[in-house]
Structures are given as C-alpha cells and as structure tokens.
Design a protein around this motif. Structure first.
Motif, PDB file in Angstrom:
ATOM      1  N   PHE A  18       0.756  -1.207  -0.185  1.00 54.40           N
ATOM      2  CA  PHE A  18      -0.165   0.224   0.070  1.00 54.40           C
ATOM      3  C   PHE A  18       0.991   1.359  -0.187  1.00 54.40           C
ATOM      4  N   ASN A  19       0.445   2.270  -0.699  1.00 51.91           N
ATOM      5  CA  ASN A  19       1.281   3.511  -0.906  1.00 51.91           C
ATOM      6  C   ASN A  19      -0.034   4.421  -0.790  1.00 51.91           C
ATOM      7  N   TYR A  20       0.417   5.419   0.087  1.00 52.23           N
ATOM      8  CA  TYR A  20      -0.675   6.582   0.359  1.00 52.23           C
ATOM      9  C   TYR A  20      -0.831   7.461  -0.877  1.00 52.23           C
ATOM     10  N   LYS A  21       0.077   7.498  -1.558  1.00 55.48           N
ATOM     11  CA  LYS A  21      -0.019   8.532  -3.002  1.00 55.48           C
ATOM     12  C   LYS A  21      -1.120   7.564  -4.092  1.00 55.48           C
ATOM     13  N   ASN A  22      -1.456   6.161  -3.780  1.00 51.44           N
ATOM     14  CA  ASN A  22      -2.317   5.770  -4.494  1.00 51.44           C
ATOM     15  C   ASN A  22      -3.908   5.847  -4.226  1.00 51.44           C
TER      16      ASN A  22
END
Length: 615
Positions: free
Chosen positions: A251-255
């Motif tokens: 998981f990447n918060y930018k997504n």
C-alpha cells in the motif's frame, strides 16, 4: 446419592425414556449422549460444544460442494479442446438450469426459496426453524446449477445449508428461539468461512446480515463455528480450490486517489448490477410460461452469453486470478475475441462487455430456475471493474498504477454495494489475499460503494421484496419477534355488541350486567356502525329521564380506524400509535364486526416473548 446428582440422573432417565418412545435409542444413540450433555453442561458450555459440531458439519458441507463444482469445472475447461468447449458452453449452462428446475419440481415439491433472504425469512417468520430438507437440497441444486456453468455463486447456498444444519441441531435438542437463531447463524458462518477460508469474514457476515443486538457472551459459538469451517476448508480442499490471491503490491498513500475514484465506480456499478437484477426478475416473473419453460428460456440466454464470453461461465474466480496474474491474454484467447487483433482497446471493450453482461448472466441463472447467490458474481464483477479501471488509467498515461490492488479492492467494493455488507467484504478480501496492509484502501472503496448503494436504496434489494410483503423487518432484529405473533390470537372472541337502534336504557342495562368497557354498535346484519366506550356513555348516566328516548345511533362514534385479520401486529401497533387509541374493532371484507383488539394485549405478549427469547 446427593439430591443434585439424583435430579441429573432422573433427568437422564427421562431423556432415555423419550428416545425409547420414539424408537431412536439405537438409531441415534449419539443424540442421547448430547441430550445428556445438554442437561449436565452449563448453557455457555453446551453452546460452545454445539458451535463445534455445527461448524464442522456445515464446513464439511461447504467442502463437499466446492470440491464437486471445482472438479466439474476442471473437466469442462481443462480437459476438453477449445472447439469442443464451445459445444460444452452451449449445452451445459442450459442443462444446469433445466436440471435444477426439474430436481426442484420432482424431488423438493417446488420449494425453491433460496438466497440470504431465505434465512432471514425463517428467522423472522418461522422462529428460526428451517426445514430439514434444506440441509442437502441447496447443495444438490447449486452443484447442478453452478457445476454445469450457471453464472452464480456457491456461497449463498452454502450459507443456507449451514443455517439449516444449525437450526435442525437446535430443534433436536429443544433449544430456545435465541439459541436456535444463534446456531442457525453459526452454521451460516461456518459455511461462509469454509467457502472462502476466511473465518473473520464469516463472523462479520453473521453479525452484519443475519444478527443484530447479540450480546457478547454469545460471540464464542460463532467464533468456534467459523474456525471449524475454515480449518476443514484448509485441510481438505486443494490449494487451487481455495479462494486465495497471493500477488499484490504494498500500500502506498500516493495511490489514494485511485481508490477514491474506484469507490465511486464500484458503487455505481453495484447499483447497475442491482437494477438489472430487479428488471430481469420482474421480466421473468411476468412471462406466462411454466417453470420448466422459464428454465429453458433462461438456460438458452445463459448459454448464448457463455459462448460469446467464457468468463461468464460459472463462478469466475479463475478469471479474476488471471487478472491478478497478468494473464488477460489467455482469457481473451479462450473467447471469440481471439479472432480479432488483441490490442489495448480490444481488451478494454472485452472487459466492458463482460462487466455489463455479468449482471444479466447472473440474473437469468438465478431467477429462471437455477440455484446460486450474488457473492461470487459481485466479487467477479468487482475484480473485473478494478482491472478495467487500472487498464484505463495506464492507457491514459499513468505508470504507477497498483493493478493487483485495484482488482482486490474492486472486488470488495462491488460486493459491499451489491450485498450491503462492507465489513464482510473488507475482511473477506483482507483474509483471502493476506493483505491486511490493504485495510485502508479496502475501507475507502467498500464504504464509498456502500454509501452510494444506500443513497439509492436504504434496504438491501435482495431483502426488499420480503420487507415490502411485511414478512421481514430489516432494521432491528428484535422487531422481528413481532412477526412471530398472530393477529388472530389478539381478537376478543366475546365482545359486547348492541343494535344501533337500541335505546340508551337498553345500553345502560347491558353496561350494568356486562364487564366490558367498549361496545360495538351493529346493524341487523352484524355490520359495524360505530363504537362506544364508558367515557362516551358516562355523560348520559345522570340524565336518565331526559335521555331515555335517545338511541345508540345518536351517541355512538365512528372508530378512527378499523382492523382486519390480515393485518400484521407491527402494522396494527402503528395504527394504534397513529390514532392514539387503545382498542380498535376488527371487521371482515364486508364490514362485518368480528371483535376488538387491545393494544395492551399485543404489547404484553411482545414483552413476554422478548423476555422468553432473551433468557
């Protein structure tokens, strides 16, 4: 012998005598043992034991059904050359729906109530008593339907089977309504846990859809049942049968923007799926055809769709796994699109058509006579929508697109919007993908989809028909107890009636000799003309000389509302609240007076029922 032990021993002898009277002491000796344990163990201890037994049995039923369907699918899709597969796609989906209908008509006497709504109906309308035939009928029907290519899921039939197992177990050991409902839910929980190898999702399913207001002390049997069902699934099912996804991105918060948009998309798609389902159901019900001819028509439509788009065949989990594994080319090569040049737009058009037609394929499967549920179709459709969204983003020039994650959270989003079960969807995908770090995107997409679905319709469409018929109340579980009450039981069978032409003197004489505080004024044919209470009569008691010439018709009042035998207790209580009355007359279709119903009698019975089922 101590008095306490003596009581236990005498109780044991009583159970043994009961079994001997029914001739079951040899055929079902294990039941005698469990009766004895029920008498010796505390309530919580016996419920835990019951949770284990019900969970193992329901889990085993789920394993059998999943294995049977998987083997049929494997033979059709892997052991047969492509040219012959086309013939199979033409024949088997049609045959599946027709054979299921034939089985229902010949073996199960036309009783084809299915889906999660069937469980809630039994809880609300039948004291959580499920017919014993459903312990195996759903397995047989869904195995034929889905095994031969029906575009539906096995999870709802497994849940109904588990619920029937739990309910009949509770009936055998004379458990109360609350315990019977708990074990019914435990059986459904174990079935869902077995189908997905996801025990937490099974528990969430029970609390989110089947139960509300269950106290914490009753949480343990559900947990035990879910664990047993999941363990049996893990031990007995082959790896390729399990609902498992191993590939995903971190998981990447930018997504987060991707997930926000996908939440809206899956919510709108879920609404599309529901609307198509309702329209197809209405269309099929409106056909002036026999059940068998409806099955043939629905089977023909399904076969046609499967020939054009093989991913619509069966549950579709293998196709979703192909999406997460980047094997979309293999999926397309198995369809008629293989004859076209497979480029980006070909893939996108193919996926759009699959998404749109999945709703039709599932609806025709279920409503034309097949047996299955919306679990698998919503997951398949959600995964396809997520993969389609990822491809479109890549086509627009976005390079860092979390394709696999969008497939997974898309599954949760569509399921949440179709079934109105966001928690079940979140934990199901998290457990199935070992993606607990995906909780944030799962929550974003599932909750957004759920809120969009609720905005269109506050009640789950699968249950709306039951709610519209007054057969189930979907907001609070306790109010379902009102549906266990019968209006007929509250009608005063010996009411006081008086002719409308009678004098006030005759009325006074009837009041003096009777014991009622409300009277019905009727004509010579017994039709209701008005009502009188003691408060209405009191002003005339002290003017006997002046008012003796008055008749009942001159002082009676028109009731603010009348009731009918067909009215439900919940509806009657609402009428009492709206009118402010405590007693109302009951009439037949010709306005013939039958009796009075008291609001107090309904409330008293409800309180007693609530106390009994809460003990």
């Amino acid at each position: 012998m101590k008095i306490h032990n003596k009581k236990k021993y005498l109780s044991f002898l009583k159970f043994k005598r009961d079994f001997q009277n029914y001739g079951l002491e040899k055929a079902r000796s294990y039941e005698l043992i469990l009766h004895w344990l029920n008498n010796r163990l505390s309530r919580n201890q016996f419920l835990v034991l019951s949770g284990i037994l019900v969970g193992c049995t329901a889990g085993l039923a789920g394993v059998i059904l999943k294995t049977l369907v998987h083997n049929i699918h494997y033979f059709i899709t892997h052991k047969v050359h492509f040219e012959y597969q086309i013939l199979f796609y033409i024949v088997f989906p049609f045959l599946g729906i027709v054979l299921t209908t034939l089985i229902v008509l010949s073996l199960f006497k036309g009783q084809d109530r299915k889906g999660i709504g069937a469980i809630l109906y039994e809880i609300a309308q039948n004291s959580s008593i499920v017919a014993s035939v459903k312990m195996y009928s759903q397995v047989v029907q869904s195995a034929v339907t889905v095994g031969l290519g029906g575009s539906a899921g096995l999870e709802s039939p497994i849940a109904v089977t588990g619920a029937a197992i739990g309910s009949n177990y509770a009936q055998t050991y004379r458990l109360s309504y609350k315990e019977r409902t708990l074990l019914l839910a435990a059986g459904a929980t174990a079935g869902i846990a077995s189908a997905f190898n996801a025990p937490i999702a099974g528990i969430m399913f029970a609390f989110e859809i089947l139960l509300t207001g269950v106290v914490f002390t009753d949480f343990i049997p559900l947990v035990v049942a879910a664990v047993c069902g999941s363990l049996l699934s893990r031990i007995l099912l082959q790896e390729d049968v399990l609902f498992r996804f191993y590939t995903r991105e971190a998981f990447n918060y930018k997504n987060v923007p991707y997930y926000l948009i996908l939440g809206v998309v899956t919510g709108l798609y879920a609404r599309y799926f529901v609307v198509i389902s309702q329209k197809v159901e209405h269309f099929i019900r409106g056909l002036q055809l026999s059940k068998m001819r409806k099955a043939m028509f629905g089977g023909a439509v399904l076969s046609f769709l499967c020939v054009l788009f093989p991913p619509l065949f069966g549950e579709g989990y293998e196709t979703v796994k192909a999406f997460t594994g980047g094997e979309i080319q293999a999926v397309i090569r198995n369809s008629f699109f293989r004859y076209f040049e497979i480029g980006d737009w070909t893939v996108i058009i193919f996926l759009v058509l699959v998404c749109l037609l999945k709703a039709f394929a599932t609806s025709f499967t279920i409503f034309s006579g097949g047996n299955g549920g919306n679990f698998a179709p919503s997951l398949f459709a959600g995964g396809t929508v997520g993969y389609l969204f990822a491809l479109i983003c890549q086509h627009l020039g976005f390079t860092e697109v979390p394709v696999t994650n969008l497939v997974l959270v898309g599954m949760a989003g569509a399921m949440s919007g179709v079934l109105y079960a966001p928690l079940t969807a979140i934990f199901l995908i998290a457990e199935s993908s070992f993606g607990y770090d995906l909780f944030i995107p799962l929550m974003i997409v599932s909750v957004m989809s759920y809120l969009i679905a609720k905005w269109f319709s506050p009640i789950s469409p699968e249950l709306k028909s039951l709610a519209d018929q007054g057969k189930i109340f979907t907001n609070k579980h306790d109010k379902n107890l009102l549906f266990l009450l019968r209006t007929e039981d509250f009608i005063d069978k010996y009411p006081e009636t008086i002719q409308e032409t009678a004098s006030v003197a005759e009325l006074f004489e009837q009041v003096k000799n009777g014991n009622k505080n409300i009277f019905a004024a009727v004509d010579q044919e017994g039709k209701l003309k008005g009502i009188l209470t003691l408060d209405d009569i009191r002003p005339y008691l002290f003017n006997y000389e002046t008012d003796n010439a008055l008749t009942v018709a001159q002082i009676m009042k028109t009731p603010p509302a009348v009731l009918h035998r067909e009215d439900k207790p919940l509806e009657i209580l609402q009428i009492f609240d709206d009118t402010g009355m405590w007693n109302l007359p009951v009439v037949n279709t010709d306005n013939g007076f039958i009796g009075f119903i008291s609001k107090s009698s309904i409330l008293m019975s409800y309180r007693q029922l609530l106390k009994e089922y809460s003990d």
